[in-house]
Design an enzyme around this catalytic site. Structure first.
Site, mmCIF file in Angstrom:
data_model
loop_
_atom_site.group_PDB
_atom_site.id
_atom_site.type_symbol
_atom_site.label_atom_id
_atom_site.label_comp_id
_atom_site.label_asym_id
_atom_site.label_seq_id
_atom_site.Cartn_x
_atom_site.Cartn_y
_atom_site.Cartn_z
ATOM 1 N N LEU A 36 130.356 87.632 -12.325
ATOM 2 C CA LEU A 36 131.717 87.766 -12.826
ATOM 3 C C LEU A 36 132.138 89.213 -12.633
ATOM 4 O O LEU A 36 131.309 90.125 -12.750
ATOM 5 C CB LEU A 36 131.803 87.421 -14.321
ATOM 6 N N ASP A 37 133.423 89.441 -12.359
ATOM 7 C CA ASP A 37 133.920 90.809 -12.296
ATOM 8 C C ASP A 37 133.651 91.505 -13.620
ATOM 9 O O ASP A 37 133.613 90.859 -14.681
ATOM 10 C CB ASP A 37 135.428 90.823 -12.022
ATOM 11 N N ARG A 38 133.521 92.806 -13.569
ATOM 12 C CA ARG A 38 133.205 93.567 -14.778
ATOM 13 C C ARG A 38 134.229 93.334 -15.892
ATOM 14 O O ARG A 38 133.867 93.200 -17.069
ATOM 15 C CB ARG A 38 133.138 95.056 -14.431
#
Length: 322
Positions: free
Chosen positions: A146-148
């Site tokens: 997942l993106d940060r």
């Protein structure tokens, strides 16, 4: 039995018996996890020069390990290893407290926004490193990312069968992945899809960007309105494909970028929302479902309190369409 190392080998060479958790794993990927801090270029060099052997034979990067194999690993230096610090106790505790499901194959967390999935690119410790610190006696592998700034369902594999099985299901499009996101403006339809190919590029400063391009990879996102707010719509986004930044770029492509998106968003809209309490990208991985070996799995994470509070502020006159 887990992979074990013989301590009785001279000159720093290690003889490692491969355990079942690495059965079927490519040797380059196995070495990357076993030799923490060693650059990939070094790993491929020791493979290319024949210094790594499996049962006495030279190994290639794509050699698959089998439980019980005897793996020879030459001595390698880890640059500045003495300066490497482990994650802070508070970070480890935060990750450990985020666990929402666990069985023999998988461990699932509700990842907080701001926590990277893995270390790198200026991030010392991501979710996988933190969970390994919290579970030092367990074998954990990151199944997806997942993106940060994106919160929500993040899955780790505890077994090789879980890792390869779920990754194969993802590749074959047999996994349902749903997100909740807030679109700026009012899309003309309550239910629609965006079918636009995406291409990745890296800017001069090293920043990764994704754009719609005829030369990109096929990309499909299904959107459905969940709730109406002044100047925005809460949407459910279901992935038809799983490209980098797919939901964010598809939303921006149709003129309704995600609220709080610093990379693909509307600066003026983001400022208005920030003044009302939104200090992050409004994107949350709410559900993942799949079948593996005859069992159905479904992992869900509710909308975080900070996003729910922002919606409360945004408008009490919203119209629910559920």
């Amino acid at each position: 039995m887990q992979t074990v190392t013989s301590p009785d080998v001279p000159h720093g060479v290690r003889q490692v018996e491969v355990g079942p958790e690495r059965d079927g794993q490519r040797i380059d990927n196995a070495l990357a996890t076993m030799l923490k801090g060693v650059p990939k270029s070094v790993i491929y060099r020791i493979l290319r020069t024949g210094q790594v052997r499996v049962n006495g034979k030279r190994a290639k990067p794509d050699t698959r390990l089998v439980a019980g194999d005897l793996l020879r690993i030459p001595p390698v230096r880890v640059a500045e290893k003495h300066e490497t610090r482990g994650p802070a106790a508070g970070q480890v505790a935060e990750a450990a407290a985020a666990v929402i499901f666990e069985d023999k194959h998988f461990l699932v967390i509700d990842k907080p926004s701001g926590m990277a999935s893995h270390g790198g690119s200026g991030v010392s410790h991501g979710a996988i490193e933190l969970m390994r610190a919290a579970r030092p006696n367990e074998h954990l592998e990151l199944v997806h990312r997942l993106d940060r700034d994106t919160s929500g369902v993040l899955v780790f594999a505890k077994t090789r069968a879980g890792l390869t099985g779920l990754q194969a299901a993802i590749r074959e499009g047999q996994v349902v992945k749903q997100y909740l996101c807030l679109m700026v403006g009012h899309p003309s339809k309550a239910k629609f899809n965006v079918n636009a190919p995406l291409a990745k590029s890296v800017l001069q400063g090293g920043e990764r960007m994704v754009r719609v391009s005829d030369n990109g990879k096929p990309s499909l996102t299904f959107f459905q309105e969940m709730e109406q707010y002044p100047g925005a719509r809460l949407m459910q986004a279901t992935l038809g494909t799983g490209r980098t930044h797919q939901i964010r770029v598809h939303a921006a492509h149709i003129g309704h970028p995600l609220a709080g998106d610093p990379k693909y968003g509307d600066k003026e809209a983001n400022k208005r929302f920030r003044d009302r309490g939104l200090h992050r990208l409004f994107l949350h991985a709410s559900h993942m479902g799949f079948e593996l070996d005859g069992r159905s799995y479904g992992f869900s994470a509710p909308l975080p309190e900070d996003l729910k509070s922002f919606l409360d502020v945004l408008g009490s006159k919203r119209k629910s369409v559920r």
